[in-house]
Design a protein around this motif. Sequence first.
Motif, PDB file in Angstrom:
ATOM      1  N   ARG A   1      -1.363  -1.668   8.852  1.00 38.06           N
ATOM      2  CA  ARG A   1      -0.978  -0.307   8.510  1.00 38.06           C
ATOM      3  C   ARG A   1      -0.259   0.360   9.684  1.00 38.06           C
ATOM      4  O   ARG A   1      -0.595   0.142  10.843  1.00 38.06           O
ATOM      5  CB  ARG A   1      -2.224   0.481   8.119  1.00 38.06           C
TER       6      ARG A   1
ATOM      7  N   GLU B   1       0.833  -1.195   0.000  1.00 42.58           N
ATOM      8  CA  GLU B   1       0.000   0.000   0.000  1.00 42.58           C
ATOM      9  C   GLU B   1       0.874   1.254   0.000  1.00 42.58           C
ATOM     10  O   GLU B   1       2.104   1.186   0.079  1.00 42.58           O
ATOM     11  CB  GLU B   1      -0.931  -0.014   1.223  1.00 42.58           C
TER      12      GLU B   1
ATOM     13  N   ASP C   1      -2.639  -3.499  12.856  1.00 40.28           N
ATOM     14  CA  ASP C   1      -2.193  -2.118  12.674  1.00 40.28           C
ATOM     15  C   ASP C   1      -1.425  -1.628  13.907  1.00 40.28           C
ATOM     16  O   ASP C   1      -1.732  -1.981  15.047  1.00 40.28           O
ATOM     17  CB  ASP C   1      -3.394  -1.191  12.455  1.00 40.28           C
TER      18      ASP C   1
ATOM     19  N   GLY D   1       0.632  -3.095   4.732  1.00 39.05           N
ATOM     20  CA  GLY D   1      -0.289  -1.981   4.833  1.00 39.05           C
ATOM     21  C   GLY D   1       0.382  -0.625   4.720  1.00 39.05           C
ATOM     22  O   GLY D   1       1.611  -0.485   4.869  1.00 39.05           O
TER      23      GLY D   1
END
Length: 424
Positions: free
Chosen positions: A297, A261, A314, A279
């Motif tokens: 992420r 990403e 995350d 992420g």
Amino acid sequence: MPDTAPTVVILAGGSNSRFWPLRAKSLVSFGGRTLLERQITAFAATGCHRFVVVANAETVDGVNGLPPLGVAVTVAVQQEPRGMGDAVLAAADARPELQREPFIVAQAHDVVEPSLYERFVTGLDTAGAGGLLTGQRVTEHFPGGYLALDGDRVVELVEKPAAGSEPSDIVNLVLHFHARPAQLLEQIRAAYADASTADDHYERAIAALLPHYAYRVLRYDGPWRPVKYPWHVLGVMELLLRDLPTLVNPPEGVSGAVLLEDGVRILPGARVVGPAWIGAGTLIGNNSLVRGSMIGRGVEIGYGCEVARSHVGDGCTFHHNYAGDSVIDRNVGLGFGTVTGNWPFYPPPVRSTVSGARVRTGMDKFGAVIGAHSRTGIGVLLNPGVKIGARTFVGPGVVVSRDIPDGRLVLVKQELRDEPNPFR
């Protein structure tokens, strides 16, 4: 599919007790999307545009916080974990049209190929007078419901028969269409009115309809990953990683089927070996290796780490760690030298403790499960199959050989000797 497409009832509540220390199964994120989002999107692609999601008190905020998906979603709340039948009744209370309109029942944590939803919705035209159920042939005992068939007609539904007493080798997948909702809801209410202590009210209601209204079966032989225990997250991850394309012009250090990403940084000497999903905003530090994993992420994989076949949430931070075949929830910090053991001394599969009982995970390699907002100190060692609760801190040098509940501080007590050095 025209506007007559049935409403889809998605069961996303339940107690989730076997899933500890992770949160609700339907809200676990894979590749930036929860299982619930993925299922709604898959049904929407078939033309279904009305949904009732049944949450519980712990998951309702997460369900209400779903991003816009271009469909109408009604959220029902199951006040107590009283089984699937009660969840269906809660859906009917939240959307009274379900008292008279045919509807589909599905579970977000039964992960299948999206093409099954297309086959299922298309096959509604050939459903019986009662509806359509989905079944898959298994080769070993599965702790769920089984279907007995006469051709393609379901003649019996038996919930959780003992091994060796199954009525067939066809397991009941929770992807159902009910053409006679009033009769189904009536039978569910009757099941709750009797004196039985079993929690199979929904299945008993269907079984009561089978002699009177024909239910057909849709056979499915594709991948199926039911999520019941926390280690099942790894099976879902492996299934979803299969769909990643191989990068044509990968950046330095990246090879295989990898999705990066925006804002991912891969520092010199680091490697990402597909299949892998990384992420947004995540850092892969110098001399670190990530392979066969999903990394959330805003994660920091610091210097000299290896993350293999693991699911990382995350906001986690790692520093010179090994995480193998592990599930690490969001905002977990691993101190320098924390290691997850994933290969047991005893013959595999790895065992893990659930509700006080040792359970065979079915995995030859399985590391640890760490709940959200937890931390480990330097030099922490985690035995295969252990679980650490959310908001728990494990101090330096601890060998974790059993599960640790939520919200604990675990320290090792050392006894030091301080005396003149005789070796000068």
